[in-house]
Design a protein around this motif. Sequence first.
Motif, PDB file in Angstrom:
ATOM      1  N   PRO A  81      54.865  55.444  47.189  1.00 30.96           N
ATOM      2  CA  PRO A  81      54.044  54.421  46.533  1.00 30.96           C
ATOM      3  C   PRO A  81      53.570  53.392  47.565  1.00 30.96           C
ATOM      4  N   GLY A  82      52.420  52.860  47.337  1.00 27.23           N
ATOM      5  CA  GLY A  82      51.868  51.850  48.225  1.00 27.23           C
ATOM      6  C   GLY A  82      50.533  51.394  47.691  1.00 27.23           C
ATOM      7  N   ASN A  83      49.935  50.469  48.398  1.00 27.71           N
ATOM      8  CA  ASN A  83      48.654  49.990  47.899  1.00 27.71           C
ATOM      9  C   ASN A  83      47.567  51.002  48.249  1.00 27.71           C
ATOM     10  N   PRO A  84      46.482  51.027  47.475  1.00 35.65           N
ATOM     11  CA  PRO A  84      45.422  52.022  47.668  1.00 35.65           C
ATOM     12  C   PRO A  84      44.768  51.952  49.052  1.00 35.65           C
ATOM     13  N   GLN A  85      44.615  50.766  49.609  1.00 32.05           N
ATOM     14  CA  GLN A  85      43.985  50.657  50.928  1.00 32.05           C
ATOM     15  C   GLN A  85      44.847  51.321  52.007  1.00 32.05           C
ATOM     16  N   GLU A  86      46.142  51.143  51.905  1.00 31.32           N
ATOM     17  CA  GLU A  86      47.049  51.770  52.866  1.00 31.32           C
ATOM     18  C   GLU A  86      46.999  53.294  52.719  1.00 31.32           C
ATOM     19  N   LEU A  87      46.926  53.762  51.494  1.00 36.39           N
ATOM     20  CA  LEU A  87      46.831  55.194  51.221  1.00 36.39           C
ATOM     21  C   LEU A  87      45.551  55.768  51.814  1.00 36.39           C
TER      22      LEU A  87
END
Length: 143
Positions: A81-87
């Motif tokens: 899990p993580g923020n969309p920008q990091e993904l």
Amino acid sequence: MAKKPEPESFMDMFSKFGRDLKMPAVDVDTIIGHHRKNLEALEQSVKATASGASSLVAKQREMLQEALHEITEAAQGLRAPGNPQELISRQADFAKRSFEAAVKNAGEVASIVRKSGTESVDILRSRIHESIEEIRDSFDKKK
């Protein structure tokens, strides 16, 4: 009963024909030696090509293993899990590394193929030059 003389064999007939025409003698050993050298050069050329093919297969296996390892790592990183920008950043980084690896691998594969082909052709080219010299020498000896 009188015994009939045995008919001449074809080889005897051709030999007699050649003697009657006063044709020059053919040096069979030289001809066989010439063809033996041709076959040896062809064998060396095939070995060089086979060696190149073996190197190519080994390189492709290595590339596949690296790609599978990268894909596994990327898939595990994308599940976290993580923020969309990091993904998106990780996906872009993976795409960039994949493209760079593909370009590098294509260059290495091309190098292997080129080396193998050049070596094989050089062996045959060398034998052709030797053969031409042998023919020239045989004509010079006859003069």
